[in-house]
Structures are given as C-alpha cells and as structure tokens.
Design an enzyme around this catalytic site. Sequence first.
Site, PDB file in Angstrom:
ATOM      1  N   GLU A  31      -3.320   7.592  -4.383  1.00 45.62           N
ATOM      2  CA  GLU A  31      -3.314   6.307  -3.678  1.00 45.62           C
ATOM      3  C   GLU A  31      -3.022   5.180  -4.654  1.00 45.62           C
ATOM      4  O   GLU A  31      -3.704   5.042  -5.672  1.00 45.62           O
ATOM      5  CB  GLU A  31      -4.670   6.073  -3.002  1.00 45.62           C
ATOM      6  CG  GLU A  31      -4.682   4.846  -2.112  1.00 45.62           C
ATOM      7  CD  GLU A  31      -6.048   4.610  -1.482  1.00 45.62           C
ATOM      8  OE1 GLU A  31      -7.046   4.508  -2.232  1.00 45.62           O
ATOM      9  OE2 GLU A  31      -6.118   4.529  -0.251  1.00 45.62           O
TER      10      GLU A  31
ATOM     11  N   TYR B 268       0.841  -1.191   0.000  1.00 51.34           N
ATOM     12  CA  TYR B 268       0.000   0.000   0.000  1.00 51.34           C
ATOM     13  C   TYR B 268       0.875   1.239   0.000  1.00 51.34           C
ATOM     14  O   TYR B 268       1.843   1.321   0.749  1.00 51.34           O
ATOM     15  CB  TYR B 268      -0.912   0.024   1.239  1.00 51.34           C
ATOM     16  CG  TYR B 268      -1.760   1.270   1.304  1.00 51.34           C
ATOM     17  CD1 TYR B 268      -2.990   1.325   0.657  1.00 51.34           C
ATOM     18  CD2 TYR B 268      -1.309   2.405   1.976  1.00 51.34           C
ATOM     19  CE1 TYR B 268      -3.758   2.478   0.681  1.00 51.34           C
ATOM     20  CE2 TYR B 268      -2.070   3.565   2.000  1.00 51.34           C
ATOM     21  CZ  TYR B 268      -3.290   3.593   1.352  1.00 51.34           C
ATOM     22  OH  TYR B 268      -4.048   4.739   1.372  1.00 51.34           O
TER      23      TYR B 268
END
Length: 398
Positions: free
Chosen positions: A207, A119
């Site tokens: 993101e 992530y």
Amino acid sequence: MNIHEYQAKRLLHSFGAPIANGVAVYSVEQAEEWAKTLPGPLYVVKSQIHAGGRGKGKFKELGPDAKGGVRLARSVEEVVANAREMLGNTLVTKQTGPAGKQVNRLYIEDGADIERELYLSILIDRAKGRPAFVVSTEGGMDIEGVAHDTPEKIITVSIDPEKGVTAEDTARINDVYGLSGEARADGETLFPILYKAFIEKDMSLLEVNPLIVMKDGRLRVLDAKVSFDGNALFRHPDVVELRDTTEEDAKEIEASKYDLAYVALDGNIGCMVNGAGLAMATMDIIKLYGAEPANFLDVGGGASKEKVTAAFKIITADPAVKGILINIFGGIMKCDIIAEGVIAAVKEVGLKVPLVVRLEGTNAELGKKIINESGLNVVSADDLDDAAQKIVAAVKGN
Ligand code: ADP
Ligand code: MG
C-alpha cells in the site's frame, strides 16, 4: 509478516521506485546527527510502528493538543525537539487499538513539495483470483473514510498474472489519476516496478498512501506499507531479516516457533482445535452462545505431544483467558496424543480456569480415558454444541 515504512521504502527503492532520502534512528542524538546530513529546508519526522494512521494519531503521554506521529520540521533543531517528544512515547492510531504502540524508531526524511496525494495498493483480489491495483485520486490520511462515503472514487484494476502489468493497465491507472507529462511517464515505469516487487517478494499487501505528485511534476512513494505472505517467508531470508518482533504479539511469536497456526484475539475463551475449518466453526459457535474466543489455534493434522503441550501453555499463559475449550476431531491427529499433551502441560503450568474437552474420532475413547484417569478437573462434552454451551456457561460463572 509486516515491516516498517522505512524498510518497505528501501525494498521498493531496490526495485527502482522513487523515494525521498531518509534514515531510521533510535535516539535523539542520532536524529540530530542524521538530520544534519539532509539538505532541508523541510524535514519530516515519522514514527515507525507497524500501523497506519500515524499522521492523525495521538501520543498517549502528550495530551490531545500535541501533534501527531508524522511531523514536519523546518530546521535540525525542530527535528531534535520533535524526536525528543516522540521517542519512547505511545502512539494511538485508528489501527493500533486503544493500547497504542510505543515509538522506538523514527524515520527522518526529506520533506517533499506535494501537489497531489494519490492512493495506490496492490493486493490479491480473492473474488477474481488475481492480483489487482486499487487506486484512487483521494490519497492521504483518510482512505477508510473515502471507501465508506464515496466508494465510487476507489477503482480496481485487475491484472492478468500471465501477462503482468500491460501498457493498457498502466494507461488505465494513469487515467484514473488524471496524470500527464512527466508524472504519466513516471507512472509507466513505477506501476510495473511495484507489481514486480509485490510478486517477487510474495507480498500479500503493498500500500502506497500517499503516492504523491510533486510540484516539479514527478511521482514519489511517500508512505509504504507492506505485508508478506507468511507461508512464503521460507524463500525470502532477506525479508525475514526485517522482522521486528517487538511489534508482534509475544504469544504469536512463541506459537510460530512450534509451527502452530495461532492468532491472538480479544475474547476470554482459549481454543485448542485441529483443522482450520473446525477452528473457525468453534469460534463461530462460541460467539453464537454469547462469548468471545481469545484466539484462533489450529494445532494441525499431525501434531506431536510437544506441540500440543506448547499450544496449551501459550493459551494458559494469557491472563485474558478465563476458560479453555479443546475441540478435537481426530483423523490423522489421534485423540490420545492430544490428551497426553494436555496433561503434560497441566502438570507443568497448572490449570486455574475451567477446561471443557470434546474428543471425537480416532482414539477418542482412549483419549477420554487418559483425561478421566488423570485426576484433572475437566468437563467433558459430547459434541460441538454441547462443548460450546458448557464453556460459555463456565466462563460466565453459571
Ligand atoms: P500515515 O499514513 O501513517 O499517517 P504518512 O507517511 O502517510 O503516514 O504521512 C502522513 C502525511 O504526512 C502524508 O499524507 C503527507 O501529507 C505528510 N508527509 C509524510 N511524509 C512526508 C514528506 N516526506 N514530505 C512532506 N509531507 C509528508
Ligand atoms: Mg499514509
């Protein structure tokens, strides 16, 4: 402003980020045509909507056992079958709300051989007043769960905007991921590239979830979600071109034409307020008295009659609105201008719900006089507290 995954990836690719080969398609025929140009043997068919959680999402029309909004396919025929099932149907994910979003575009992409899913995001850390990387080894489809259950697995690396991403920052991120060899070298080039894109394009969020380590040891941006700072769009015409208004709230689009700061919400009391602080306070006090605002709306400091009329029309056009509260503290904004705008709007579109008006400050008396003499069925209020109680009582029917 948000954009689709495929647009975000193209943008990041233009800065040098590694992505898979892929094309956006709008029909089953295009899906077939383009899938044939990809090498296979693994293809991925990805719903393009402005919401995450697509992989675990469910199509409303297909029932609970059908596959989600991101599907693997092992042949062109499978790509076609999946595209047929997905296009035009409504995908419900954790981020869409129960209404879901209709899938009108698909991204057909080369499948990747995934070793690990990481992530990565870049955002503005408001507490520190700096950009920051937020990184975790637990990438993939449930970062919200990781944040909730094991927050220690999410690491924030703050960036000094004067220096940009330093070698130490890069090393720190690489260490968090535990990368070595080629993957580590890829990180050294990729993290500054992503940061550059974030800063140059005035993003508010970038993101990448997941950032993958592939079986061949290389890094790749597998999913990308980008939001831009709306206040900086004027200097990015290329970004504005990417806007997909079918993904946005029609009322918000209308409001943006008039330069109104408007955000649609789930409640039933429409609010027209001047000043963001007063608008927030008005929403809070509506909640305090047990009701929910239907919107945030700041008409701004020097709004014209036309702007006020437009704002009032946007509020009344919302079928969820069961009452309207106008709360104006006139400073630069004059109360009589608000009054005239409201009356002009009511003359055009009518008034079918209770309206409570609180006017205070510059030309308040004149504003009240205009409204009182208009023959409109308006409840006037003396202060914010009184106004909130009156509108909440009105929508609750007592
Ligand atoms: P979302 O976050 O909206 O669910 P993603 O693009 O992250 O959508 O895809 C969900 C999952 O699907 C990823 O975590 C990954 O495991 C898999 N996936 C997505 N794209 C590919 C690809 N090109 N090759 C292989 N697997 C993929
Ligand atoms: Mg994802």
